[in-house]
Design an enzyme around this catalytic site. Structure first.
Site, PDB file in Angstrom:
ATOM      1  N   SER A 179     -26.633  11.058  12.534  1.00 14.13           N
ATOM      2  CA  SER A 179     -25.388  11.706  12.095  1.00 14.13           C
ATOM      3  C   SER A 179     -25.603  13.186  11.812  1.00 14.13           C
ATOM      4  O   SER A 179     -24.638  13.947  11.767  1.00 14.13           O
ATOM      5  CB  SER A 179     -24.832  11.016  10.844  1.00 14.13           C
ATOM      6  N   TYR A 228     -40.496  10.487  -3.261  1.00 15.90           N
ATOM      7  CA  TYR A 228     -40.324  10.797  -1.834  1.00 15.90           C
ATOM      8  C   TYR A 228     -41.706  10.871  -1.172  1.00 15.90           C
ATOM      9  O   TYR A 228     -41.932  10.261  -0.124  1.00 15.90           O
ATOM     10  CB  TYR A 228     -39.576  12.129  -1.693  1.00 15.90           C
ATOM     11  N   SER A 249     -42.559  11.007   9.239  1.00 13.62           N
ATOM     12  CA  SER A 249     -43.082  11.130   7.882  1.00 13.62           C
ATOM     13  C   SER A 249     -42.713  12.517   7.386  1.00 13.62           C
ATOM     14  O   SER A 249     -41.565  12.958   7.514  1.00 13.62           O
ATOM     15  CB  SER A 249     -44.601  10.889   7.911  1.00 13.62           C
ATOM     16  N   LYS A 266     -43.420   8.487   1.790  1.00 15.48           N
ATOM     17  CA  LYS A 266     -43.942   9.003   3.066  1.00 15.48           C
ATOM     18  C   LYS A 266     -45.440   8.700   3.215  1.00 15.48           C
ATOM     19  O   LYS A 266     -45.903   8.419   4.317  1.00 15.48           O
ATOM     20  CB  LYS A 266     -43.664  10.504   3.195  1.00 15.48           C
TER      21      LYS A 266
END
Ligand SMILES: NC(=O)c1ccc[n+]([C@@H]2O[C@H](COP(=O)([O-])OP(=O)(O)OC[C@H]3O[C@@H](n4cnc5c(N)ncnc54)[C@H](OP(=O)(O)O)[C@@H]3O)[C@@H](O)[C@H]2O)c1
Length: 281
Positions: free
Chosen positions: A13, A145, A131, A149
């Site tokens: 998107s 976060y 990643s 990752k």
């Protein structure tokens, strides 16, 4: 990459996913791109949009079945969809951490599990997991976060060993700051502990400035295309190390960099011990 390849990119998107889907389509691939809401989504020339929320088993299975029904196979999976979260580790609730992992790790795993039976049957396939530099560098105020990752990195490297016997390879792409909506979409932790507010404000401003001033996704997308064509190997593009260098200079802290920088980037990034985040007060 042959023109007939069927490529699935999650999260098209906006940002990197949109640019990647566009690039694969321009190269003549048959491209499927996932969005959470097809009614709101912008059409991308040459890309068939598939509705999918990667946090939802049923949605993922339905989306993959729709692609298989149309194209009969999936040659390349680009696991791009992801979210971030800004806030001190202590400010992060368990629910916020779980929500983040539900997308960045379990969402990626859900799509992999839905695609692998088809790739195993084909005895071929490429999985490209997006990643981040914070998947191997530390990043205060983005700890969850970063943790998600790092988890993607461990999963990818292990998975590559398991599926190689079936002609399937897994690659990691580790972008640094890239101009997308990631900063605008970035939620902050709900809790606020005043002791952290000064540093958090510096990091939040730096994050927003650096994403908005960063290069557009073309460089990352070129790396993704190359990873999709690569005959194996956990790797990143040559741009990765220069991106890591950019990242470290951004922090303006002590960059304790051992060996690194101009050498071969095929070496494990973990050899480079970067302590980049001493705050610039
Ligand atoms: N931009 C950077 O500086 C940077 C740096 C390193 C790594 N990355 C990584 O690059 C990837 C793409 O990020 P971006 O920068 O392009 O950000 P973005 O513009 O915010 O795009 C994120 C995409 O992920 C989708 N997504 C989020 N949650 C989803 C879910 N539950 N199910 C399905 N799709 C979902 C979003 O769709 P909706 O529109 O439905 O929300 C959107 O299409 C992420 O994995 C990010 O961690 C970005």
């Amino acid at each position: 990459m042959s023109n007939s390849k069927v490529v699935l990119v999650t999260g098209v998107s906006s940002g990197i996913g949109c640019a990647a889907a566009t690039k694969f389509a321009e190269r003549g691939c048959r491209v499927f791109g996932t969005v959470r809401n097809t009614a709101k989504a912008q059409a991308i020339p040459g890309v068939t949009l598939i509705e999918m929320d990667i946090r939802d088993d049923v949605s993922v299975d339905r989306g993959i079945q729709a692609i298989i029904a149309q194209a009969k196979r999936i040659d390349v999976l680009v696991n791009n969809a992801g979210v971030t979260l800004l806030g001190a580790t202590e400010e992060t609730s368990i629910a916020e951490a779980q929500t983040l992992f539900e997308t960045n790790l379990f969402g990626l795993l859900r799509v992999i599990k839905a695609v692998l039976p088809h790739m195993r049957q084909q005895r071929s396939g490429r999985i490209v997991n997006v990643s981040s530099v914070v998947g191997f560098l530390c990043s205060p105020y983005m700890a969850l976060y970063a943790a998600s990752k790092y988890a993607v990195e461990g999963l990818s490297e292990s998975l590559d060993h398991e599926v190689r016997q079936f002609g399937i390879r897994v690659s990691l792409v580790e972008p640094s700051f890239t101009k997308t909506n990631l900063d605008l979409n970035a939620p902050q932790t709900a809790a606020r502990i005043p002791d952290y507010s000064k540093e958090l404000a510096i990091v939040t401003k730096a994050f927003q400035n650096n994403v908005q001033k960063a290069p557009t996704p073309e460089g990352v997308v070129a790396t993704m295309v190359s990873a999709a064509r690569r005959s194996g190997l956990i790797a990143c593009s040559a741009s990765m190390i220069s991106r890591a260098a950019t990242f470290s200079s951004w922090s303006a802290g002590e960059a304790c960099t051992s060996p690194a920088s101009s050498g071969s980037i095929e070496a494990s990034p973990r050899r480079f011990t970067l302590r980049i985040w001493s705050m610039n007060k």
